[in-house]
Design an enzyme around this catalytic site. Structure first.
Site, PDB file in Angstrom:
ATOM      1  N   CYS A 111       0.824  -1.210   0.000  1.00  0.00           N
ATOM      2  CA  CYS A 111       0.000   0.000   0.000  1.00  0.00           C
ATOM      3  C   CYS A 111       0.863   1.269   0.000  1.00  0.00           C
ATOM      4  CB  CYS A 111      -0.968  -0.013   1.177  1.00  0.00           C
ATOM      5  SG  CYS A 111      -0.141  -0.128   2.770  1.00  0.00           S
ATOM      6  N   CYS A 280     -29.816 -52.797 -27.145  1.00  0.00           N
ATOM      7  CA  CYS A 280     -30.584 -53.552 -28.131  1.00  0.00           C
ATOM      8  C   CYS A 280     -30.946 -54.935 -27.606  1.00  0.00           C
ATOM      9  CB  CYS A 280     -29.769 -53.680 -29.411  1.00  0.00           C
ATOM     10  SG  CYS A 280     -30.516 -54.761 -30.615  1.00  0.00           S
ATOM     11  N   CYS A 285     -25.553 -64.831 -31.167  1.00  0.00           N
ATOM     12  CA  CYS A 285     -24.676 -65.755 -30.440  1.00  0.00           C
ATOM     13  C   CYS A 285     -23.559 -66.236 -31.363  1.00  0.00           C
ATOM     14  CB  CYS A 285     -25.495 -66.941 -29.941  1.00  0.00           C
ATOM     15  SG  CYS A 285     -24.505 -68.118 -29.014  1.00  0.00           S
TER      16      CYS A 285
HETATM   17 ZN   LIG Z   1     -25.858 -70.111 -29.423  1.00  0.00          ZN
HETATM   18 ZN   LIG Z   2       0.115  -2.275   3.446  1.00  0.00          ZN
HETATM   19 ZN   LIG Z   3     -28.429 -56.266 -31.507  1.00  0.00          ZN
END
Ligand SMILES: [Zn+2]
Ligand SMILES: [Zn+2]
Ligand SMILES: [Zn+2]
Ligand SMILES: [Zn+2]
Ligand SMILES: [Zn+2]
Ligand SMILES: [Zn+2]
Ligand SMILES: [Zn+2]
Length: 507
Positions: A111, A280, A285
């Site tokens: 300051c 889905c 498989c």
């Molecule tokens: Zn299968």
């Molecule tokens: Zn100061």
């Molecule tokens: Zn599928």
């Protein structure tokens, strides 16, 4: 914890009297900062030959790990340690007595006002109290209390907490309190030996352990909540924290959407089990069959198969799945029995209050207590068995080892189960019968409790040494077995200010 288990971890009736803390657990000494680990501070002060606030700065940097501090000291030397942790040693301490004293600073370099009240930090930077206070206030209002750096440009030194406390306290008592609370909270968050009680809604207590060996142990908070200090979940010994976390997760899934039926189905043609992890419902498989997930029936060749990547095929799952169902049923069976048996407590109290059989009541209750300890032990042992012999840790031992250890384990489990059921039978005897011949029933309960306790201990030792202690990837730790149940933990302190919970990310 799910709703079904509510009440299973109610506080133990035998621990209601305030007992002296167990060995290894200490109440932190009352200092001007009640939460400071004075012992650690003293050790570091000695180790580095520094004052308390410098030791604290170093400890905060190394997360209150004294071993780490001494390791860094050995490896890198004191001056590197100080630089890393932001510790500044006052120049007066370092310089010899011959050096002329520094010229007094008459103007604040922030300051530019000539000020009489100046404060010099350990790093040597000196500014007026008004500027320091303003700077600290901004930091505290922004939620920062820990490790506030010196105001000087590029100075990495950490300001002395006691100076901050005094300067801020002179101007605003409430802000000084906030500063203390932030310090307390960050102390708890950074110290691995201290943890907030996980109760919901939060009880506001923080618990401390004394020794690093206790990092995995089961504790009880003053609010009555029992938990594992390692993972903050409900007590689960002789199961390890990792196993219990996996179990808790799959248990929740099982209970919320019936996981076994929802996520795994068999191909209707080849009967391989298929796990669905995409949205889905048309499945493909590897055998070439296409089928509808919803009804698990063949769907013909219409499905394009573009989303096959979303369907994971997990073969050899059948056995594991069956074991899971078996372990889950056994676990739940014991927990359900426990819930019913705990109702006996009321019956004992109601009956005995009429003829003041305090000794009889004590005997029956300690039998009931042993029963609850053993029931939990048994139910957790099924979870352990699943991960140990059928899942994640299955290949941590050779096939022969697994076979022989599984045999021993199951024999011990069976033996304990027999004793638990016998103890339960004794405690469940119609009370009128017990009154006719109370003495022999009571004696049987006492003997049965002792036998059950030693079987638990014996099985615990086997699990600890022969199973978890001899894994290929290194031993796993579990909370010690205690016939008394979880340790009544040390209360480090409580956050009680009414707005504290909104500041605390744990709640
Ligand atoms: Zn299968
Ligand atoms: Zn100061
Ligand atoms: Zn599928
Ligand atoms: Zn500085
Ligand atoms: Zn609590
Ligand atoms: Zn745990
Ligand atoms: Zn499969």
């Amino acid at each position: 914890m799910d709703a079904n288990n509510k009440g299973c971890y109610d506080r133990d009736p035998h621990n209601d009297d305030e007992k002296p803390p167990d060995r290894g657990w200490v109440v932190p000494p009352k200092t001007k900062n009640p939460f400071v680990q004075q012992e650690d501070l003293c050790r570091v002060m000695e180790l580095l030959s520094v004052k308390e606030n410098e030791a604290r700065t170093a400890l905060v940097h190394y997360r209150w790990d004294v071993k780490k501090v001494s390791a860094v000291l050995l490896e890198k030397g004191a001056s590197n340690l100080f630089a890393e942790a932001g510790v500044s040693i006052p120049e007066e301490d370092q310089a010899s007595n011959n050096t002329p004293t520094l010229e007094p600073v008459i103007r604040c370099r922030i300051c530019f006002m000539p000020k009489s009240h100046m404060t010099r930090m350990n790093c040597g930077h000196c500014f007026c109290n008004k500027c320091w206070t303003k700077y600290f206030t901004i930091n505290i209002l922004n939620g920062k209390s820990r490790r506030i750096k010196c105001m000087a440009h590029r100075c990495n030194s950490i300001c002395d907490e006691s100076i901050i406390r005094n300067l801020v306290g002179e101007q605003d008592v409430n802000l000084a309190e906030k500063f203390e609370r932030f310090l307390f909270e960050s102390y708890i968050e950074e110290n691995k030996m201290v943890k907030w009680c996980p109760s919901i809604p939060p009880c506001g207590y923080a618990l401390q352990i004394k020794d690093e060996d206790d990092l995995i142990c089961e504790v009880e908070c003053r609010c009555g909540r029992q938990f594992c200090f390692g993972c903050l979940l409900e007590p689960h010994s002789p199961c390890t924290c990792l196993m219990w976390e996996m179990w808790a997760k799959s248990r929740d899934e099982l209970e919320t959407d019936n996981w076994l039926n929802m996520n795994t189905k068999r191909c209707p043609v080849c009967h391989k089990c298929i796990q669905k992890d995409g949205g889905c419902n048309s499945m493909y498989c590897p055998c070439g069959n296409k089928f509808s997930w919803l009804h698990a029936i063949a769907t013909g060749k219409e499905h394009t198969g573009t989303a096959v990547a979303n369907h994971s095929i997990c073969c050899g799952r059948k056995e594991n799945e069956e074991r899971y169902t078996y372990c889950y049923a056994s676990y739940m069976g014991h927990m359900e029995s426990l819930k019913l048996e705990m109702k006996l407590k009321d019956r004992i109290e109601r009956k005995l209050s009429t003829w003041k059989g305090a000794l009889v009541e004590e005997r029956l209750k300690s039998g009931l207590h042993m029963l609850s300890i053993a029931r939990r032990f048994l139910s957790h042992s099924y979870v352990l068995a699943f991960y140990m012999f059928w899942d994640k840790f299955r290949n941590e031992m050779s096939k022969e080892e697994r076979k022989s250890r599984k045999k021993i384990f199951e024999d011990k489990q069976q033996q304990l189960e027999d004793h638990v059921e016998r103890l339960s039978g004794l405690l469940n005897k119609p009370f009128e019968v017990s009154m006719d011949d109370p003495y022999s029933t009571q004696v049987s309960i006492i003997y049965q409790s002792i036998a059950t306790d030693s079987l638990c201990r014996n099985m615990y030792d086997f699990i600890k040494n022969d199973l978890l202690g001899s894994l290929r990837s290194g031993p796993l730790r579990i909370a010690p077995y205690r016939s008394e149940g979880p340790v009544r933990a040390i209360l480090l302190g409580a956050v009680t200010t009414e707005d504290s919970h909104s500041d605390n990310q744990h709640c």
